[in-house]
Every structure is written in structure tokens, then in C-alpha cells.
Write an enzyme that holds these catalytic residues in place. Structure first.
Site, PDB file in Angstrom:
ATOM      1  N   CYS A  53     -36.017   0.654  -8.597  1.00 36.32           N
ATOM      2  CA  CYS A  53     -35.702  -0.200  -9.750  1.00 36.32           C
ATOM      3  C   CYS A  53     -34.265   0.019 -10.205  1.00 36.32           C
ATOM      4  O   CYS A  53     -33.949   1.046 -10.814  1.00 36.32           O
ATOM      5  CB  CYS A  53     -36.694   0.105 -10.882  1.00 36.32           C
ATOM      6  SG  CYS A  53     -36.299  -0.698 -12.445  1.00 36.32           S
ATOM      7  N   CYS A  58     -33.701   0.489 -13.952  1.00 37.56           N
ATOM      8  CA  CYS A  58     -34.144   1.819 -14.392  1.00 37.56           C
ATOM      9  C   CYS A  58     -33.011   2.832 -14.275  1.00 37.56           C
ATOM     10  O   CYS A  58     -32.899   3.757 -15.090  1.00 37.56           O
ATOM     11  CB  CYS A  58     -35.333   2.288 -13.555  1.00 37.56           C
ATOM     12  SG  CYS A  58     -36.803   1.244 -13.685  1.00 37.56           S
TER      13      CYS A  58
END
Length: 338
Positions: A90, A93
Site C-alpha cells: 500500500c 500507507c
């Protein structure tokens, strides 16, 4: 910010909420005892933190399903626990997690950050009904508070965490844990002057990148932005500029008519749809670019799907995380992926 009762059936015992309340009472007793010991130490000429003080490294922890009750629910009776649901793949993230870690350390014991790898903890992800990552929750006295999803501006996150601390103190009487002021990485005490951090010679490099862009020197612009990011990987202006320069470099030799014809004739071809999405974005058709790639993620698999997803994340960088069109596209992507 309204809490809801924790329900983690299948992951932790529902009696954990009761355990959290008991832990809260014990925490209050421990704080009183620590204060009493600190007072005795002061009378005896001693110095140093109480036995309950923790180093800043203890404020950021990794949590899994097995330790969730102990590391989150019970701890939440002493300090608000912020849950950061993330994954290695991700890209957003990787922007959010370091920011949350920094703000947690700056909070100096009023928060603890618990990081949850969704790939390794699918049950937790399901129990929290996570639709997309990054997703951020808080647990206070055994109750869950949804905070936000996606990458938010730093000031907005600061305000959210400040509100969380206020709710914990006013509604639950939870004031956090003591941090050892002598430990490496401890935040400065209130009123203590912080050392000034040199800004670095980035202004000249960023200006050089803009000049290169204006002159059509995309290679020079990209190199200037990369030079900034080598020293300061989190520099927002450089990341945005590099994403824009790379996009312009990709489309400068394209034949728009040929690209759009190929995309129309091959709706499942990742390369054709990626190229068309780049053209859409350069032409200002942001929703079309995002929608095209989300639809392509839906009908592709394996490496093809991953390539499309990564390009979509790159285009998010071009527009900026604060843009509502990015937020909407992230939600659409999450529905497709999960």
C-alpha cells in the site's frame, strides 16, 4: 466523535471490555503509586522517572490477532490506542504510517500507535469492516472510535488526535502513560525549547526543477526532484513535482488518436488502458482517468492487475491526496480489491 462498543467475536473474548475497565482501575492505582514513589524520591534527593515510565519506542507497536486483547483492549484503559491498518504493498500507507509514528511520539505518552498488517491479520480486518487501507481507528477504554480512511493532511490528523486525547480525558478519565524523559527519542518537555532542524538547501533545487519544467527539460526536472527526495524522502512538493514530470514524460511522444483507439478496442489490455489514463489526466479528465483504471483493476488479475493498481496510485500522487476525486477513487478501488 462517537464511540461504539467493541465487538470482536472470533478474535477476542467479549469479556475484554470488562477487562479493560478493570485495567483502567488498576492503571489509576498504578499512577497513584508512581506519584507517591516519585514524591518520596524527591524528598530523599533522588531523581529520575517513576518505575512505570516507558521509552518512546514503546509508544509504537506491532499488533496481531493473538495479542490484540492484551496489547490494545487492555492497554486502552490506560492510554488511547490508535490503530493503523496497513500493508506492505500500500503506497499511501507508506506516507501515512511515518506521520502517525511521529505524531504519536510527539504526543509524549498521551497516545500509543498499534500497527496492524492486514495481510497477516485478515480476521482483524474483517472484524473492523475495513473497506480500504490505510484505515485508522482508535480504541479507548475498550470502545472503538473510527477516525479516518486514506491519507489526510497533517494538520487534520493533528486535530483528530487532539480531539481523541480530549475525549479520552473528559469522557473516560484516561490521561496516558508516562514517558521516560531521559530515554533516547523522547519528546521535549512542555516549555522546553526544541532544537531547530535545518531546512536544507531544497528551495534552490525545487526552483531549478520548476525552471526546467518551464523550459520543457523534463529529464532535468525529474533529476532535480529526485535530488531533493534523496535527502528528504517525505518532501511533499518534490514528490508531487516528480509525479507530474514523469507523467508529462510518458505522454510527450504519444499519438493520442492511436492510444485512444487501442484502449477502445482492447478494454482488458492493461498497457492500453494505462496509456489512455495518462492522456486523460494530462487533458484534465481526472475522473475519467481514475474510473478507467478502477474498471481495469476489476477485470484483470495477477501482475496485470498490480500494474494497473500501481499506476492508479501514481496518478493519485499527481493530483494530491487532499483532492476529493482522489478520495472517491480510493474508495472505489478498495471496493474492487476487497
Amino acid at each position: 466523535m462517537q464511540p461504539r462498543n467493541m465487538s470482536m467475536s472470533g478474535v477476542v473474548d467479549l469479556a475484554a471490555v470488562k477487562a479493560a475497565g478493570e485495567a483502567k482501575a488498576k492503571a489509576e492505582q498504578a499512577r497513584a503509586e508512581a506519584a507517591r514513589q516519585a514524591g518520596q524520591a524527591g524528598q530523599g534527593g533522588g531523581a529520575g522517572p517513576s518505575s512505570g515510565a516507558v521509552p518512546p519506542s514503546a509508544l509504537v507497536i506491532d499488533v496481531d490477532e493473538a495479542g490484540f486483547e492484551r496489547d490494545v483492549l487492555q492497554l486502552s484503559a490506560e492510554v488511547p490506542v490508535v490503530l493503523d491498518f496497513w500493508a506492505e504493498w500500500c503506497e499511501p500507507c507508506k506516507q501515512l504510517s511515518p506521520l502517525l509514528e511521529r505524531l504519536t511520539v510527539e504526543a509524549n505518552g498521551r497516545l500509543v500507535l498499534a500497527k496492524v498488517d492486514v495481510d497477516a491479520n485478515q480476521m482483524l480486518m474483517q472484524q473492523f469492516q475495513i473497506q480500504g487501507i490505510p484505515a485508522v481507528f482508535a480504541v479507548v477504554a475498550g470502545q472503538v472510535l473510527p477516525l479516518f480512511q486514506g491519507v489526510a493532511p497533517e494538520q487534520q490528523i493533528r486535530e483528530t488526535l487532539a480531539q481523541l486525547v480530549q475525549v479520552a480525558e473528559e469522557r473516560f478519565g484516561i490521561i496516558g502513560i508516562e514517558v521516560d524523559p531521559n530515554a533516547e527519542g523522547a519528546a521535549p518537555a512542555a516549555g522546553e525549547a526544541e532544537a531547530e532542524t535545518p531546512a536544507g538547501p531544497y528551495d534552490a533545487l525545487l526552483e531549478a526543477a520548476v525552471v526546467a519544467l518551464d523550459a520543457g527539460d523534463l529529464g532535468g526536472a525529474m533529476q532535480a526532484y529526485k535530488n531533493v527526495l534523496t535527502d528528504d524522502p517525505g518532501n511533499t512538493e518534490a514528490k508531487l513535482g516528480l509525479s507530474q514530470a514523469e507523467l508529462l514524460a510518458r505522454v510527450q511522444d504519444m499519438n493520442p488518436q492511436a492510444v485512444r483507439t487501442a484502449a477502445a478496442e482492447n478494454p482488458r489490455d492493461p498497457a492500453a488502458q494505462i496509456a489512455a489514463a495518462d492522456l486523460d489526466l494530462v487533458g484534465g479528465h481526472v475522473e475519467d482517468a481514475f474510473g478507467r483504471l478502477v474498471d481495469t483493476v476489476r477485470v484483470t488479475f495477477g501482475e496485470d492487475r498490480d500494474a494497473v493498481r500501481l499506476r492508479l496510485l501514481e496518478l493519485f500522487e499527481v493530483i494530491g491526496a487532499d483532492d476529493p476525486r482522489v478520495t472517491a477513487a480510493r474508495t472505489a478501488l478498495a471496493r474492487v480489491l476487497f
